[in-house]
Scaffold this active site. Structure first.
Site, PDB file in Angstrom:
ATOM      1  N   HIS A   1     -22.804 -57.960 -27.687  1.00  0.00           N
ATOM      2  CA  HIS A   1     -21.293 -57.366 -27.366  1.00  0.00           C
ATOM      3  C   HIS A   1     -20.043 -56.799 -27.872  1.00  0.00           C
ATOM      4  CE1 HIS A   1     -21.597 -60.472 -23.326  1.00  0.00           C
ATOM      5  NE2 HIS A   1     -22.978 -60.612 -24.094  1.00  0.00           N
ATOM      6  N   PRO A   2     -19.344 -56.441 -27.440  1.00  0.00           N
ATOM      7  CA  PRO A   2     -18.252 -55.442 -28.354  1.00  0.00           C
ATOM      8  C   PRO A   2     -17.142 -56.531 -28.950  1.00  0.00           C
ATOM      9  CG  PRO A   2     -17.848 -55.003 -25.557  1.00  0.00           C
ATOM     10  CD  PRO A   2     -19.080 -56.088 -25.666  1.00  0.00           C
TER      11      PRO A   2
ATOM     12  N   SER B   1     -16.919 -54.267 -19.517  1.00  0.00           N
ATOM     13  CA  SER B   1     -16.325 -54.667 -20.236  1.00  0.00           C
ATOM     14  C   SER B   1     -14.955 -54.499 -20.416  1.00  0.00           C
ATOM     15  CB  SER B   1     -16.715 -54.335 -21.782  1.00  0.00           C
ATOM     16  OG  SER B   1     -17.928 -55.188 -21.995  1.00  0.00           O
TER      17      SER B   1
ATOM     18  N   PHE C   1     -17.251 -62.480 -31.621  1.00  0.00           N
ATOM     19  CA  PHE C   1     -16.811 -63.324 -30.418  1.00  0.00           C
ATOM     20  C   PHE C   1     -17.376 -63.036 -29.094  1.00  0.00           C
ATOM     21  CE2 PHE C   1     -13.001 -65.107 -28.864  1.00  0.00           C
ATOM     22  CZ  PHE C   1     -13.112 -66.210 -28.918  1.00  0.00           C
TER      23      PHE C   1
END
Length: 177
Positions: free
Chosen positions: A71-72, A88, A123
């Site tokens: 995930h970015p 995203s 996160f």
């Protein structure tokens, strides 16, 4: 929504077409789709989601960390460069991350770095279910958690993201009855 699929059409997809459609329901993690393809026929979109979640639940912690690492960072370098996946980009925009003030961007940049340093993965939060204020508050609060807590919370957030992405691909028969 003309390109949405019924569950019966999903069940007829060959492997390559299935991966083409569902390979990014878990960000950059087509193995999740690849692993559940053989579990067809799916009863409905929620059954498909349940199969993907079960696959992720069975991963060792290192595998779950790997899913999270794909995930970015929220409003991070990839977003600034316009290099996020289409999904995203839309999700971060829905949360209002594209309208952050310079101070909010700085806070998120700094807390993203602290979070990644502490836990070894970015996160992850379901941006479509949160606004920028909740995301900024959430990352600060979650920095206080243990690595095990954050691994579990992160995977649960991935599951929420996955369901929303699936609902953008497959007609939810339960809501169309």
């Amino acid at each position: 929504m003309a390109d949405m699929l019924s569950i019966s059409l999903v069940n007829e997809l060959n492997y390559e077409d299935f991966i083409g459609r569902f390979g990014n329901v878990v960000e950059h993690c087509s193995i999740c789709a690849a692993a559940v393809w053989r579990n067809r026929p799916f009863r409905d979109v929620h059954h498909l989601h349940q199969e993907i979640c079960s696959f992720m639940d069975l991963l060792p912690d290192t595998g779950k960390e790997g899913v999270l690492r794909l995930h970015p960072d929220l409003a991070g370098k990839l977003a600034e460069l316009g290099s996020l996946t289409q999904e995203s980009t839309a999700e971060q925009k829905a949360a209002g991350l594209d309208t952050m003030s310079p101070d909010e961007k700085q806070l998120l940049r700094e807390t993203n770095i602290k979070y990644r340093e502490k836990f070894g993965f970015p996160f992850v939060i379901c941006a479509r279910q949160n606004k920028k204020e909740a995301i900024l508050k959430g990352i600060v609060e979650r920095l206080e958690h243990s690595a095990a807590e954050e691994l579990n919370i992160g995977i649960e957030e991935v599951k929420k993201i996955c369901l929303l992405r699936l609902l953008g691909i497959v007609i939810d028969d339960k809501s169309h009855m």
